[in-house]
Motif scaffolding. Structure first.
Motif, PDB file in Angstrom:
ATOM      1  N   SER A 176       0.809  -1.220   0.000  1.00 39.76           N
ATOM      2  CA  SER A 176       0.000   0.000   0.000  1.00 39.76           C
ATOM      3  C   SER A 176       0.839   1.265   0.000  1.00 39.76           C
ATOM      4  N   MET A 177       2.055   1.199   0.546  1.00 42.90           N
ATOM      5  CA  MET A 177       2.810   2.415   0.811  1.00 42.90           C
ATOM      6  C   MET A 177       3.956   2.689  -0.164  1.00 42.90           C
TER       7      MET A 177
ATOM      8  N   ALA B  37       1.215  13.838   6.199  1.00 41.32           N
ATOM      9  CA  ALA B  37       0.895  13.181   7.468  1.00 41.32           C
ATOM     10  C   ALA B  37      -0.405  12.394   7.361  1.00 41.32           C
ATOM     11  N   ALA B  38      -1.415  12.997   6.746  1.00 40.08           N
ATOM     12  CA  ALA B  38      -2.712  12.324   6.631  1.00 40.08           C
ATOM     13  C   ALA B  38      -2.594  11.062   5.784  1.00 40.08           C
ATOM     14  N   GLN B  39      -1.901  11.146   4.649  1.00 40.75           N
ATOM     15  CA  GLN B  39      -1.768   9.982   3.780  1.00 40.75           C
ATOM     16  C   GLN B  39      -0.991   8.863   4.461  1.00 40.75           C
ATOM     17  N   THR B  40       0.081   9.210   5.159  1.00 39.92           N
ATOM     18  CA  THR B  40       0.903   8.188   5.808  1.00 39.92           C
ATOM     19  C   THR B  40       0.165   7.517   6.956  1.00 39.92           C
ATOM     20  N   ILE B  41      -0.375   8.321   7.849  1.00 36.64           N
ATOM     21  CA  ILE B  41      -1.020   7.785   9.058  1.00 36.64           C
ATOM     22  C   ILE B  41      -2.223   6.930   8.711  1.00 36.64           C
ATOM     23  N   PHE B  42      -3.080   7.441   7.833  1.00 37.76           N
ATOM     24  CA  PHE B  42      -4.350   6.743   7.619  1.00 37.76           C
ATOM     25  C   PHE B  42      -4.248   5.619   6.593  1.00 37.76           C
TER      26      PHE B  42
END
Length: 729
Positions: free
Chosen positions: A157-158, A520-525
């Motif tokens: 996913s990442m 931050a939002a893309q990484t965390i969630f």
């Protein structure tokens, strides 16, 4: 005041962007507030869990990002009303900064941040189909430890996020990278948060949106539940239900579907909203439909080339040499290994006419995409590599320079870490996948990322690496179904997820969300979403009786995992060598790769020689991808889509640009939102209870089922002793 006037006067050079994206920015507007992060957590968890459950059922709708975007609006308004307006101060040893639980009205930047997260969490992790295929007793029944699932899901996913960040100077910052899908999202955001835009005495966009969405919601009950025949409207097949030619040409289930009229927005919108793609790109797509599906595929079928006349015209089903659906279980033993003797005694695998054309154009598009990118974007790529500005900043890029950018090394380190997780996953656990195969799997999307990104950003058309991943894995990892599935997942998901990340970065660019908050939002969630989906899948495997059985009592038959399982056998066990290799029936299809590599060249030369002609709008990769959706879709989705596009993107835009610039994208968003919400209501209220037995039985819902189109019939009956060459091991 002078600065504000300059900002208001300057705008994007592209009318589509001017019509849907604001050309002003308030740098003091809060974005990453506590309530925004709270809603991201609650709504993403809900949407991720629900879609994981629904993905296991057939039929089932999906919670789309646009629905979650609409749900987030009243939730944000509600929190802004009830949360205390008190300022809190951190102690000096924590920096001494201040914050508030309620910084004021729920604003458009908070809503955008939530929307970015919703775009990520509503998509099912591609890796989970592998996990379900491996663990289900109805497939391979070889469970893996949960840590394998975690490493596999997060890494697949990442890795794409790293590629997204490294490609910002090519796909996000330039104004020419429009990203048409984002224009609908920005239109909804601006519509919901505009107090009143009816300064010219016309109807406000919010009121217009409400009326169209309400109408779409109510109307969808007609073709989706009350009068199903209106969905495809194959009226010629109703009149001549047993005429083979009529049903093949105008049928919409196994026929070509040459009808133009449909009353179902789901059909019109199947390719994507015809109101958002550029008109020139839509012409390219429709040209591909005419060339490949009407001219070439009909010729292929009625000349019985590759024995296609012994099978139904349009179907995703594979067949044996007696025209029957291919029984994959006859050529494997213990669901894990290929039985050569059984294969030779049974039959080779045959493809329908549309499926054959799908592979042909897919091979051609894969190479055409590379040569097209070199010819049309080579200079921009070279300038970007040398860190030379590829084009002048527009107003949105100028605004974004106010905010600290994410350093490229952040994305690079993230990619390296995710790749290491992938190595740990394949090395620690028994996957049969060597490290070099992981390197090759990730190299494929790296090569295709910018070519696919350019096409996607400028036209809204996606050209993926699914087929390339399957073929390469089939040749490099023969007889290893798990390794084949994992290879395909890394190859495909890295590209698809990466383009989703880029699309969200462009959305944040349009709406002036600080880049580091988007990061931050893309990484965390993305990571949180992975854990949620893994947990829900584990719960379903443990608690749902007969999960993935074909006749599961609540229809949890795992349709996506079933396709994954079949593909793993066809490509991982039988292998492409037997289909496309020496002596293989479909070996000539490989010549399409050479044709695709060469085709963009003459059009590039002609466009340079005649720069003011229509030739400059020809895009060979888009023309080749014109057959991408068929099968399973029929021609009705192309003809209805193109007709609607002609009305809105050509006629209305040309003759009433004022209306188009104000309402076109609002219309698209409202039709999407109303139809999706209506579909969810129909499913939850009328289909889910009593397993869909709450239905209306009358002529309008049964007439389409009483035709040759609905009952797959070949043009020629197969010979008694079978057709085609004998199978070769």
């Amino acid at each position: 005041m002078v600065e504000l006037e300059l900002e208001t006067e300057e705008d994007s050079p592209y009318p589509e962007v001017r019509a849907s994206v604001s050309n002003i920015d308030d740098p003091d507007m809060p974005c990453g507030t506590l309530r925004a992060w709270f809603l991201c957590f609650i709504l993403s968890t809900f949407a991720s869990a629900v879609n994981t459950v629904l993905s296991l059922r057939y039929p089932a709708p999906t919670l789309m990002p646009i629905v979650m975007q609409l749900i987030a609006y009243p939730c944000g308004k509600f929190l802004a009303t009830i949360m205390p307006i008190r300022t809190f101060y951190l102690p000096s040893w924590l920096g001494g900064s201040k914050f508030s639980l309620n910084p004021g009205l729920f604003n458009i930047k908070e809503h955008t941040l939530i929307t970015i997260v919703m775009n990520l969490c509503t998509t099912q992790a591609y890796s989970l189909y592998t996990v379900l295929t491996v663990e289900s007793v109805y497939f391979y029944d070889t469970p893996k430890p949960i840590l394998f699932t975690i490493l596999y899901t997060i890494s697949t996913s990442m890795i794409g996020m790293s590629l997204a960040g490294m490609s910002r100077r090519f796909l996000v910052w330039p104004a020419s990278m429009i990203w048409p899908q984002n224009l609908v999202i920005t239109t909804i955001l601006n519509t919901l948060h505009a107090e009143d835009d009816a300064y010219d005495s016309s109807m406000s966009r919010f009121r217009f949106f409400s009326f169209v969405m309400g109408g779409a919601f109510l109307w969808n009950f007609v073709p989706s539940y009350l009068f199903n025949a209106l969905s495809t409207f194959g009226w010629l097949c109703w009149i001549w239900p047993n005429n083979f030619i009529i049903n093949t040409l105008f049928g919409t289930q196994t026929g070509l579907g040459l009808s133009v009229l449909t009353f179902d927005w789901n059909q019109i919108n199947y390719i994507g909203s015809p109101l958002i793609f550029p008109w020139w790109a839509e012409c390219n797509t429709f040209t591909g439909f005419v060339l490949w599906l009407i001219v070439c595929t009909l010729s292929l079928y009625f000349t019985n080339t590759l024995f296609t006349a012994y099978m139904p015209f349009n179907t995703t089903q594979a067949f044996d040499n007696h025209g029957q659906p291919y029984d994959i279980f006859r050529v494997i033993q213990n669901l894990k290994s290929f039985n050569v003797e059984a294969y030779e005694a049974y039959s080779p695998l045959f493809l329908s006419a549309t499926y054959t054309m799908l592979y042909t154009t897919g091979f051609a598009a894969a190479t055409a995409l590379l040569s097209h990118t070199i010819l049309y974007h080579g200079k921009a790529l070279w300038r970007g590599v040398r860190r030379v500005r590829t084009e002048e900043d527009d107003i949105h890029a100028k605004f974004m320079r106010r905010y600290p950018e994410v350093p490229s090394w952040w994305y690079f380190v993230l990619g390296v870490l995710m790749f290491i997780l992938g190595i740990i996953c394949i090395e620690v656990y028994d996957t049969d996948m060597p490290v070099w195969a992981l390197v090759v799997a990730v190299a494929i999307p790296i090569v295709y990322f910018l070519p696919s990104g350019f096409i996607y950003a400028m036209t809204g058309t996606t050209i993926g690496t699914n087929l390339i991943g399957e073929v390469v894995a089939g040749y490099s990892l023969p007889g290893l179904p798990l390794a084949n599935m994992m290879f395909k997942t890394y190859a495909f998901n890295t590209l698809s997820n990466g383009l989703t990340f880029v699309q969200d970065l462009k959305l944040g660019h349009y709406m002036k969300v600080p880049p580091r908050q988007s990061f931050a939002a893309q990484t965390i969630f993305t990571i949180w979403n992975s854990f949620v989906q893994i947990g829900v899948l584990r719960f379903m495997i443990a608690r749902v009786h007969n999960l993935c059985a074909q006749d599961q009592e609540h229809r949890f038959s795992c349709p996506h995992a079933r396709v994954f399982f079949t593909s793993s056998i066809v490509w991982g066990i039988i292998g492409p060598q037997r289909l496309f290799g020496n002596g293989g029936l479909y070996k000539p299809l490989y010549w399409a790769m050479l044709a695709g590599l060469v085709l963009p060249v003459p059009f590039w030369f002609l466009a340079r020689k005649y720069p003011k002609s229509w030739l400059k709008f020809v895009s060979v990769p888009i023309v080749l991808s014109g057959a991408t959706f068929s099968p399973p879709a029929s021609g009705i989705v192309y003809t209805a889509w193109f007709t609607t596009a002609f009305i809105f993107q050509y006629l209305i835009r040309k003759y009433n640009f004022r209306w188009w610039s104000k309402y076109n994208f609002v219309t698209s968003a409202a039709l999407d939102a109303g139809t999706i919400v209506s579909t969810l209501v129909i499913f939850l209220v009328l289909q889910l209870p009593k397993d869909g037995s709450i239905s209306i039985e009358w002529w309008g819902n049964t007439v389409s089922a009483n035709t040759l189109d609905a009952n797959p019939t070949p043009w020629k009956m197969p010979p008694a002793n079978g057709f085609g060459p004998p199978p070769k091991a």
